[in-house]
Design a protein around this motif. Sequence first.
Motif, PDB file in Angstrom:
ATOM      1  N   LEU A  15       0.834  -1.206   0.000  1.00 23.06           N
ATOM      2  CA  LEU A  15       0.000   0.000   0.000  1.00 23.06           C
ATOM      3  C   LEU A  15       0.869   1.257   0.000  1.00 23.06           C
ATOM      4  N   ALA A  16       1.964   1.230   0.741  1.00 19.18           N
ATOM      5  CA  ALA A  16       2.897   2.368   0.750  1.00 19.18           C
ATOM      6  C   ALA A  16       3.546   2.525  -0.621  1.00 19.18           C
ATOM      7  N   TRP A  17       3.874   1.399  -1.276  1.00 20.80           N
ATOM      8  CA  TRP A  17       4.479   1.449  -2.612  1.00 20.80           C
ATOM      9  C   TRP A  17       3.532   2.141  -3.583  1.00 20.80           C
ATOM     10  N   VAL A  18       2.250   1.794  -3.528  1.00 15.67           N
ATOM     11  CA  VAL A  18       1.258   2.414  -4.415  1.00 15.67           C
ATOM     12  C   VAL A  18       1.227   3.924  -4.197  1.00 15.67           C
ATOM     13  N   THR A  23       2.866   7.341 -10.528  1.00 16.33           N
ATOM     14  CA  THR A  23       2.974   7.235 -11.987  1.00 16.33           C
ATOM     15  C   THR A  23       3.079   5.779 -12.424  1.00 16.33           C
ATOM     16  N   ALA A  24       3.928   5.028 -11.746  1.00 18.93           N
ATOM     17  CA  ALA A  24       4.071   3.600 -12.076  1.00 18.93           C
ATOM     18  C   ALA A  24       2.773   2.854 -11.801  1.00 18.93           C
ATOM     19  N   TRP A  25       2.122   3.156 -10.676  1.00 19.56           N
ATOM     20  CA  TRP A  25       0.864   2.487 -10.343  1.00 19.56           C
ATOM     21  C   TRP A  25      -0.214   2.811 -11.382  1.00 19.56           C
ATOM     22  N   ALA A  26      -0.298   4.057 -11.808  1.00 22.24           N
ATOM     23  CA  ALA A  26      -1.278   4.442 -12.827  1.00 22.24           C
ATOM     24  C   ALA A  26      -1.026   3.668 -14.117  1.00 22.24           C
ATOM     25  N   HIS A  27       0.241   3.489 -14.458  1.00 21.90           N
ATOM     26  CA  HIS A  27       0.580   2.712 -15.653  1.00 21.90           C
ATOM     27  C   HIS A  27       0.116   1.263 -15.500  1.00 21.90           C
ATOM     28  N   VAL A  28       0.371   0.662 -14.344  1.00 19.58           N
ATOM     29  CA  VAL A  28      -0.037  -0.727 -14.092  1.00 19.58           C
ATOM     30  C   VAL A  28      -1.552  -0.845 -14.217  1.00 19.58           C
ATOM     31  N   GLU A  29      -2.279   0.087 -13.606  1.00 23.52           N
ATOM     32  CA  GLU A  29      -3.744   0.053 -13.695  1.00 23.52           C
ATOM     33  C   GLU A  29      -4.226   0.182 -15.140  1.00 23.52           C
ATOM     34  N   ARG A  30      -3.690   1.165 -15.855  1.00 22.06           N
ATOM     35  CA  ARG A  30      -4.100   1.377 -17.256  1.00 22.06           C
ATOM     36  C   ARG A  30      -3.829   0.145 -18.105  1.00 22.06           C
ATOM     37  N   GLU A  31      -2.638  -0.404 -17.965  1.00 20.61           N
ATOM     38  CA  GLU A  31      -2.255  -1.563 -18.776  1.00 20.61           C
ATOM     39  C   GLU A  31      -3.123  -2.778 -18.450  1.00 20.61           C
ATOM     40  N   ALA A  32      -3.358  -3.012 -17.174  1.00 18.42           N
ATOM     41  CA  ALA A  32      -4.198  -4.153 -16.766  1.00 18.42           C
ATOM     42  C   ALA A  32      -5.620  -3.982 -17.291  1.00 18.42           C
ATOM     43  N   LEU A  33      -6.181  -2.793 -17.151  1.00 22.41           N
ATOM     44  CA  LEU A  33      -7.538  -2.546 -17.638  1.00 22.41           C
ATOM     45  C   LEU A  33      -7.618  -2.673 -19.159  1.00 22.41           C
ATOM     46  N   SER A  34      -6.592  -2.192 -19.845  1.00 22.33           N
ATOM     47  CA  SER A  34      -6.562  -2.297 -21.307  1.00 22.33           C
ATOM     48  C   SER A  34      -6.532  -3.755 -21.751  1.00 22.33           C
ATOM     49  N   HIS A  50       7.778  -4.601 -16.590  1.00 21.74           N
ATOM     50  CA  HIS A  50       7.738  -3.441 -17.487  1.00 21.74           C
ATOM     51  C   HIS A  50       8.071  -2.163 -16.709  1.00 21.74           C
ATOM     52  N   VAL A  51       7.518  -2.037 -15.509  1.00 14.18           N
ATOM     53  CA  VAL A  51       7.823  -0.870 -14.665  1.00 14.18           C
ATOM     54  C   VAL A  51       9.319  -0.811 -14.375  1.00 14.18           C
ATOM     55  N   ARG A  52       9.913  -1.964 -14.085  1.00  8.47           N
ATOM     56  CA  ARG A  52      11.358  -1.998 -13.796  1.00  8.47           C
ATOM     57  C   ARG A  52      12.195  -1.558 -14.996  1.00  8.47           C
TER      58      ARG A  52
END
Length: 106
Positions: A15-18, A23-34, A50-52
């Motif tokens: 939760l702290a990482w999120v 920015t990275a979390w938003a990318h993960v959410e967008r990619e997963a939803l897509s 991919h984030v790494r």
Amino acid sequence: MSRKVKARERMARALAWVEDNPTAWAHVEREALSRASKGTRVSPQELFEHVRRHDFMDADGGHVMVNNTLIPALSRILMARHPELSPFIERRASACDGILEMISNE
């Protein structure tokens, strides 16, 4: 330390990482939803690899780091925030299962 205590600690770190990596979390959410919108399975490991590999910055301007031990917890957070992803996210049983609900009910 018990398995449940470790899982709670790991979920708190996730939760702290999120929060620290918006920015990275938003990318993960967008990619997963897509991917899910196309009916494609979602591999959390692949999303965080991919984030790494890309130049995401954390809230302090440093390079985003993702510890593999957090990925199961991050996956549960993703599913909690986007329940529609649940059928598409590849996952195994984890000590983190149910921990997020316990934390939010406290």
